[in-house]
Design a protein around this motif. Structure first.
Motif, PDB file in Angstrom:
ATOM      1  N   ALA A  76       0.834  -1.206   0.000  1.00  0.00           N
ATOM      2  CA  ALA A  76       0.000   0.000   0.000  1.00  0.00           C
ATOM      3  C   ALA A  76       0.866   1.252   0.000  1.00  0.00           C
ATOM      4  CB  ALA A  76      -0.929  -0.005   1.216  1.00  0.00           C
ATOM      5  N   ALA A  77       1.964   1.228   0.758  1.00  0.00           N
ATOM      6  CA  ALA A  77       2.866   2.380   0.800  1.00  0.00           C
ATOM      7  C   ALA A  77       3.526   2.611  -0.550  1.00  0.00           C
ATOM      8  CB  ALA A  77       3.926   2.170   1.881  1.00  0.00           C
ATOM      9  N   LEU A  78       3.902   1.525  -1.234  1.00  0.00           N
ATOM     10  CA  LEU A  78       4.527   1.669  -2.552  1.00  0.00           C
ATOM     11  C   LEU A  78       3.535   2.263  -3.556  1.00  0.00           C
ATOM     12  CD1 LEU A  78       7.005   1.189  -4.355  1.00  0.00           C
ATOM     13  CD2 LEU A  78       6.082  -1.091  -4.856  1.00  0.00           C
ATOM     14  N   VAL A  79       2.285   1.819  -3.511  1.00  0.00           N
ATOM     15  CA  VAL A  79       1.266   2.373  -4.410  1.00  0.00           C
ATOM     16  C   VAL A  79       1.040   3.851  -4.105  1.00  0.00           C
ATOM     17  CG1 VAL A  79      -1.157   2.249  -5.110  1.00  0.00           C
ATOM     18  CG2 VAL A  79       0.158   0.147  -4.773  1.00  0.00           C
ATOM     19  N   LEU A  80       1.024   4.216  -2.830  1.00  0.00           N
ATOM     20  CA  LEU A  80       0.897   5.629  -2.452  1.00  0.00           C
ATOM     21  C   LEU A  80       2.045   6.442  -3.046  1.00  0.00           C
ATOM     22  CD1 LEU A  80      -0.363   7.943  -0.763  1.00  0.00           C
ATOM     23  CD2 LEU A  80       1.026   7.144   1.174  1.00  0.00           C
ATOM     24  N   PHE A  81       3.258   5.942  -2.904  1.00  0.00           N
ATOM     25  CA  PHE A  81       4.449   6.631  -3.414  1.00  0.00           C
ATOM     26  C   PHE A  81       4.396   6.773  -4.937  1.00  0.00           C
ATOM     27  CE2 PHE A  81       8.787   6.074  -5.139  1.00  0.00           C
ATOM     28  CZ  PHE A  81       9.368   7.249  -4.675  1.00  0.00           C
ATOM     29  N   LEU A  82       4.123   5.669  -5.632  1.00  0.00           N
ATOM     30  CA  LEU A  82       4.136   5.690  -7.093  1.00  0.00           C
ATOM     31  C   LEU A  82       2.992   6.522  -7.662  1.00  0.00           C
ATOM     32  CD1 LEU A  82       4.986   1.939  -7.821  1.00  0.00           C
ATOM     33  CD2 LEU A  82       6.486   3.909  -8.164  1.00  0.00           C
ATOM     34  N   SER A  83       1.820   6.428  -7.061  1.00  0.00           N
ATOM     35  CA  SER A  83       0.676   7.160  -7.597  1.00  0.00           C
ATOM     36  C   SER A  83       0.877   8.665  -7.510  1.00  0.00           C
ATOM     37  CB  SER A  83      -0.605   6.754  -6.867  1.00  0.00           C
ATOM     38  OG  SER A  83      -0.525   7.073  -5.482  1.00  0.00           O
ATOM     39  N   ILE A  84       1.542   9.131  -6.453  1.00  0.00           N
ATOM     40  CA  ILE A  84       1.833  10.562  -6.333  1.00  0.00           C
ATOM     41  C   ILE A  84       2.970  10.940  -7.270  1.00  0.00           C
ATOM     42  CG2 ILE A  84       2.664  12.369  -4.773  1.00  0.00           C
ATOM     43  CD1 ILE A  84       1.267  10.863  -2.490  1.00  0.00           C
ATOM     44  N   LEU A  85       4.002  10.119  -7.297  1.00  0.00           N
ATOM     45  CA  LEU A  85       5.175  10.417  -8.114  1.00  0.00           C
ATOM     46  C   LEU A  85       4.817  10.500  -9.596  1.00  0.00           C
ATOM     47  CD1 LEU A  85       8.128  10.797  -7.121  1.00  0.00           C
ATOM     48  CD2 LEU A  85       8.599   8.520  -8.012  1.00  0.00           C
ATOM     49  N   LEU A  86       3.907   9.635 -10.034  1.00  0.00           N
ATOM     50  CA  LEU A  86       3.537   9.587 -11.446  1.00  0.00           C
ATOM     51  C   LEU A  86       2.297  10.418 -11.766  1.00  0.00           C
ATOM     52  CD1 LEU A  86       4.218   5.782 -12.014  1.00  0.00           C
ATOM     53  CD2 LEU A  86       5.669   7.704 -12.725  1.00  0.00           C
ATOM     54  N   GLY A  87       1.781  11.095 -10.742  1.00  0.00           N
ATOM     55  CA  GLY A  87       0.691  12.037 -10.971  1.00  0.00           C
ATOM     56  C   GLY A  87      -0.673  11.434 -11.195  1.00  0.00           C
ATOM     57  N   HIS A  88      -1.000  10.330 -10.490  1.00  0.00           N
ATOM     58  CA  HIS A  88      -2.290   9.668 -10.697  1.00  0.00           C
ATOM     59  C   HIS A  88      -3.238   9.781  -9.509  1.00  0.00           C
ATOM     60  CE1 HIS A  88      -1.413   7.525 -14.497  1.00  0.00           C
ATOM     61  NE2 HIS A  88      -0.172   7.648 -14.081  1.00  0.00           N
ATOM     62  N   ALA A  89      -2.787  10.286  -8.392  1.00  0.00           N
ATOM     63  CA  ALA A  89      -3.604  10.267  -7.183  1.00  0.00           C
ATOM     64  C   ALA A  89      -4.384  11.569  -7.045  1.00  0.00           C
ATOM     65  CB  ALA A  89      -2.722  10.034  -5.955  1.00  0.00           C
ATOM     66  N   ASP A  90      -5.715  11.473  -7.064  1.00  0.00           N
ATOM     67  CA  ASP A  90      -6.530  12.650  -6.789  1.00  0.00           C
ATOM     68  C   ASP A  90      -6.767  12.748  -5.277  1.00  0.00           C
ATOM     69  OD1 ASP A  90      -8.451  10.733  -6.185  1.00  0.00           O
ATOM     70  OD2 ASP A  90      -9.500  10.960  -8.083  1.00  0.00           O
TER      71      ASP A  90
ATOM     72  N   ARG B 288       0.903  17.877   2.395  1.00  0.00           N
ATOM     73  CA  ARG B 288       0.897  17.968   0.942  1.00  0.00           C
ATOM     74  C   ARG B 288       1.208  16.602   0.325  1.00  0.00           C
ATOM     75  NH1 ARG B 288       1.181  23.119  -0.972  1.00  0.00           N
ATOM     76  NH2 ARG B 288       2.224  22.431  -2.882  1.00  0.00           N
ATOM     77  N   PRO B 289       0.857  16.396  -0.932  1.00  0.00           N
ATOM     78  CA  PRO B 289       1.148  15.107  -1.583  1.00  0.00           C
ATOM     79  C   PRO B 289       2.612  14.699  -1.514  1.00  0.00           C
ATOM     80  CG  PRO B 289      -0.386  16.369  -2.918  1.00  0.00           C
ATOM     81  CD  PRO B 289       0.030  17.267  -1.798  1.00  0.00           C
ATOM     82  N   ALA B 290       3.527  15.663  -1.612  1.00  0.00           N
ATOM     83  CA  ALA B 290       4.950  15.328  -1.545  1.00  0.00           C
ATOM     84  C   ALA B 290       5.308  14.720  -0.196  1.00  0.00           C
ATOM     85  CB  ALA B 290       5.797  16.570  -1.804  1.00  0.00           C
ATOM     86  N   VAL B 291       4.674  15.208   0.858  1.00  0.00           N
ATOM     87  CA  VAL B 291       4.919  14.669   2.206  1.00  0.00           C
ATOM     88  C   VAL B 291       4.378  13.246   2.313  1.00  0.00           C
ATOM     89  CG1 VAL B 291       4.406  14.959   4.663  1.00  0.00           C
ATOM     90  CG2 VAL B 291       4.923  16.960   3.250  1.00  0.00           C
ATOM     91  N   LEU B 292       3.190  13.029   1.756  1.00  0.00           N
ATOM     92  CA  LEU B 292       2.603  11.685   1.774  1.00  0.00           C
ATOM     93  C   LEU B 292       3.434  10.716   0.929  1.00  0.00           C
ATOM     94  CD1 LEU B 292      -1.195  12.570   1.406  1.00  0.00           C
ATOM     95  CD2 LEU B 292       0.141  12.221   3.500  1.00  0.00           C
ATOM     96  N   ALA B 293       3.951  11.208  -0.202  1.00  0.00           N
ATOM     97  CA  ALA B 293       4.817  10.371  -1.034  1.00  0.00           C
ATOM     98  C   ALA B 293       6.079   9.990  -0.271  1.00  0.00           C
ATOM     99  CB  ALA B 293       5.182  11.104  -2.323  1.00  0.00           C
ATOM    100  N   ALA B 294       6.630  10.934   0.480  1.00  0.00           N
ATOM    101  CA  ALA B 294       7.829  10.648   1.277  1.00  0.00           C
ATOM    102  C   ALA B 294       7.526   9.580   2.321  1.00  0.00           C
ATOM    103  CB  ALA B 294       8.323  11.926   1.947  1.00  0.00           C
ATOM    104  N   ALA B 295       6.350   9.674   2.943  1.00  0.00           N
ATOM    105  CA  ALA B 295       5.961   8.670   3.940  1.00  0.00           C
ATOM    106  C   ALA B 295       5.849   7.293   3.303  1.00  0.00           C
ATOM    107  CB  ALA B 295       4.644   9.066   4.596  1.00  0.00           C
ATOM    108  N   GLY B 296       5.155   7.221   2.143  1.00  0.00           N
ATOM    109  CA  GLY B 296       5.021   5.939   1.463  1.00  0.00           C
ATOM    110  C   GLY B 296       6.347   5.387   0.998  1.00  0.00           C
ATOM    111  N   GLY B 297       7.191   6.259   0.462  1.00  0.00           N
ATOM    112  CA  GLY B 297       8.511   5.816  -0.001  1.00  0.00           C
ATOM    113  C   GLY B 297       9.367   5.286   1.129  1.00  0.00           C
TER     114      GLY B 297
END
Length: 382
Positions: free
Chosen positions: A208-222, A297-306
């Protein structure tokens, strides 16, 4: 314009960076692979007393992440969780790539990799390892079938039941993988009914954390997807902390010598920094803080998932290795001595290089699928 040029032009800057990192990692892995093929198992630090090491930890980590990522896809497509449906393609590709990397890791760890097929022709009904081989085969074929259907027949009525079947299989497979360790009565640290549950929790959290990271990084998470994934990862983090506390506290209180000695090695041994810095601080506590920040912010959530995804290997290292480097009885350490009869273990450079290469190969599989099979792109999302 050629197809290759169109593909390159369609890539974002983030994708190009990920491709570059993965290719460099794969080249490092090729060096390790050559050394493994020419030197056999002599290039690794494990031995008669410590038969498993870094590559087994990589295998269990990636297999768990595959199960967790697939669960995210199955929640979206199989159980119709609307917030996750746009991310099902990314989650499905992550599951497939992680599975491929995990199986590659354990295949290269085998003494005779080219004989792996004997697992299927000589299956023993009482062997958990034999059952796992069949589970992986069926699970892998199911992932490929879902990728094909999502691309060729996105409205196929078979997709939803296949995701439901896959979710059931993933749960069984994750528990069975943990049971491979949990039923080994000779290893005090492993023999526990909590181990299969920990494998499921660790895998669900990492995936789940990897999907959170990738979805933000690749611009797919609303916003809706971010809220759901944030809550899911947060809940799994808290559950993992509870499981870790339950296992470690009861072990110390019970005082069984073999279990306590292995646990003390994890907590206070020469490599205790793997536990305190990577597994606890960077893998659990810091992501927990980041996810709890109001208005993150999404970048913070991406950092958490990563952080969760990339430190998940530490949990498996702390499970696999400490149990093996503590002898079943102390006299064993002196009963037999000689080359290959040691309870000391730290991965060699070859082991690290090959591990980096395996993870990089998995990353390249994901990136290639993401770019060439357009089911993960917004215009193809449900």
């Amino acid at each position: 314009m050629s197809r290759a040029e169109k593909i390159m032009r369609g890539m974002s800057a983030v994708e190009r960076i990920l491709w570059g990192i993965a290719i460099v990692g794969l080249l490092a892995g090729v060096v390790g692979l050559i050394q493994r093929l020419t030197g056999g198992h002599t290039v690794a630090a494990y031995n008669t007393y410590v038969p498993w090491g870094l590559w087994v930890a990589v295998y269990t980590t990636l297999a768990g992440i595959s199960i967790g990522a697939f669960a995210v896809a199955a929640l979206g497509e199989g159980l119709r969780v609307k917030a996750l449906q746009p991310l099902s393609g990314i989650a499905l590709f992550a599951a497939l790539a992680a599975l491929a990397g995990g199986l590659l890791a354990i295949w290269l760890d085998l003494s005779h990799p080219l004989r792996f097929w004997k697992l299927y022709l000589s299956t023993q009904p009482t062997s958990l390892m034999a059952w796992m081989a069949w589970f992986y085969l069926i699970y892998g074929l199911l992932l490929l079938a879902l990728v094909y259907l999502k691309k060729a027949q996105p409205e196929s009525p078979a997709i939803r039941p296949l995701f439901g079947l896959g979710l059931l299989l993933a749960v069984i497979m994750g528990g069975a993988e943990g049971a491979l360790f949990g039923v080994v009565s000779a290893q005090g640290l492993w023999e526990s009914a909590l181990i299969p549950i920990r494998f499921l929790a660790d895998g669900a959290l990492g995936g789940a954390a990897l999907v959170l990271f990738l979805s933000i990084l690749l611009g797919h998470a609303d916003a809706e997807a971010l809220r759901f994934l944030r809550g899911l990862v947060l809940g799994l983090l808290l559950f993992t902390l509870v499981l870790l506390w339950a296992e470690y506290s009861t072990t110390l209180y019970a005082g069984v010598p073999s279990r306590v000695e292995a646990l003390r090695l994890i907590l206070f041994g020469p490599f205790s920094w793997v536990f305190w810095i990577f597994e606890i601080a960077l893998g659990l506590v810091l992501p927990l803080i980041l996810l709890l920040l109001p208005g993150a912010r999404p970048a913070v959530l991406a950092a958490a998932g990563g952080l969760v995804a990339f430190t998940s290997l530490s949990a498996k290292l702390n499970l696999v290795i400490p149990a093996l480097v503590v002898p079943e009885f102390e006299a064993l350490r002196l009963a037999f001595t000689g080359p290959g009869l040691s309870f000391d273990y730290f991965p060699t450079l070859t082991e690290w290089l090959l591990a980096v290469g395996i993870v990089s190969a998995a990353a390249l599989i994901f990136l290639a699928a993401y770019r060439l099979i357009p089911i993960a792109h917004p215009s193809h999302s449900s």
